[in-house]
Design a protein around this motif. Sequence first.
Motif, PDB file in Angstrom:
ATOM      1  N   ALA A   1     -37.265 -29.164 -28.927  1.00  0.00           N
ATOM      2  CA  ALA A   1     -37.700 -29.430 -27.558  1.00  0.00           C
ATOM      3  C   ALA A   1     -38.978 -30.271 -27.601  1.00  0.00           C
ATOM      4  O   ALA A   1     -39.749 -30.208 -28.569  1.00  0.00           O
ATOM      5  N   PRO A   2     -39.229 -31.067 -26.574  1.00  0.00           N
ATOM      6  CA  PRO A   2     -40.453 -31.875 -26.547  1.00  0.00           C
ATOM      7  C   PRO A   2     -41.693 -30.991 -26.654  1.00  0.00           C
ATOM      8  O   PRO A   2     -41.709 -29.848 -26.194  1.00  0.00           O
TER       9      PRO A   2
ATOM     10  N   ALA B   1     -50.240 -12.150 -29.697  1.00  0.00           N
ATOM     11  CA  ALA B   1     -50.703 -12.235 -31.088  1.00  0.00           C
ATOM     12  C   ALA B   1     -51.396 -13.564 -31.355  1.00  0.00           C
ATOM     13  O   ALA B   1     -52.439 -13.610 -32.030  1.00  0.00           O
ATOM     14  N   LEU B   2     -50.851 -14.653 -30.828  1.00  0.00           N
ATOM     15  CA  LEU B   2     -51.482 -15.953 -31.045  1.00  0.00           C
ATOM     16  C   LEU B   2     -52.807 -16.042 -30.306  1.00  0.00           C
ATOM     17  O   LEU B   2     -53.783 -16.582 -30.837  1.00  0.00           O
TER      18      LEU B   2
ATOM     19  N   ALA C   1     -51.115 -21.310 -34.744  1.00  0.00           N
ATOM     20  CA  ALA C   1     -49.662 -21.154 -34.660  1.00  0.00           C
ATOM     21  C   ALA C   1     -48.980 -21.753 -35.880  1.00  0.00           C
ATOM     22  O   ALA C   1     -48.019 -21.189 -36.416  1.00  0.00           O
ATOM     23  N   ALA C   2     -49.504 -22.896 -36.347  1.00  0.00           N
ATOM     24  CA  ALA C   2     -48.928 -23.517 -37.543  1.00  0.00           C
ATOM     25  C   ALA C   2     -49.099 -22.611 -38.759  1.00  0.00           C
ATOM     26  O   ALA C   2     -48.189 -22.474 -39.580  1.00  0.00           O
TER      27      ALA C   2
ATOM     28  N   LEU D   1     -44.062 -19.500 -31.804  1.00  0.00           N
ATOM     29  CA  LEU D   1     -45.075 -20.018 -32.721  1.00  0.00           C
ATOM     30  C   LEU D   1     -44.730 -21.424 -33.182  1.00  0.00           C
ATOM     31  O   LEU D   1     -45.607 -22.286 -33.299  1.00  0.00           O
ATOM     32  N   GLN D   2     -43.468 -21.661 -33.458  1.00  0.00           N
ATOM     33  CA  GLN D   2     -43.045 -22.995 -33.862  1.00  0.00           C
ATOM     34  C   GLN D   2     -43.367 -24.005 -32.770  1.00  0.00           C
ATOM     35  O   GLN D   2     -43.844 -25.116 -33.054  1.00  0.00           O
ATOM     36  N   ALA D   3     -43.113 -23.621 -31.521  1.00  0.00           N
ATOM     37  CA  ALA D   3     -43.385 -24.524 -30.409  1.00  0.00           C
ATOM     38  C   ALA D   3     -44.888 -24.720 -30.209  1.00  0.00           C
ATOM     39  O   ALA D   3     -45.357 -25.838 -29.973  1.00  0.00           O
TER      40      ALA D   3
END
Length: 213
Positions: free
Chosen positions: A4-5, A195-196, A36-37, A48-50
């Motif tokens: 996704a963008p 969490a993030l 997140a990375a 997290l990936q997004a």
Amino acid sequence: MSEAPALQIGILGFDEVEVLDLAGPYEVFTTAARMAARMAGTTSGDELQAAARWQVHCISRHGTPVRARAGLVIQASRSFAQCPRPDVLVVPGGVVDQAAQCPATQDWVAEAARHARLTASVCTGVFILASAGVVRDEPVTTHWEDLDDLRRQHPGLQVREGVRWVEHGTLLTSAGISAGIDMSLHLVARLAGQALAERTARQMDYRWLQQAD
């Protein structure tokens, strides 16, 4: 399957902006993307990936530098015409009279907010939202010193005091500099999980006050 963008986070810059009203949310969202990375390398999860791909922009009318209060010059990364449509719009405060009365700024803020998933203001940034017609009769807040002016200039608003931020659906308004950082962390939690947000606050060595109206 294509990704996704990336989520686009746009923070308005203008002359006489309050430095930390702009820089605080900028630090929160960029730190959140870094965290997140890191977390995505050890923890599975689409959120997290997004979040690791969030893109944060400081946007000024012409894409040129703005002179903040006390003289600090901030280089915008995009102009109104060049910036991607924000998914999250953040309008900082400061001395906002000129920005709030600028037709180009009013038009851009109104259009950006119309399409944004979330719209937020820090401190007196709510005056810009009000002048652009983004808020008309909603519950809002601002810095304690400006509450009476907000009531007088925009009598239709439900102005609340004694709160760090007010959340009304997709609209959030915060009371001041540190409240703007707290609100931004709350937005991280809303977008990508608690969490993030907690990991971001810890990385910033910041004591996150999570209470909201």
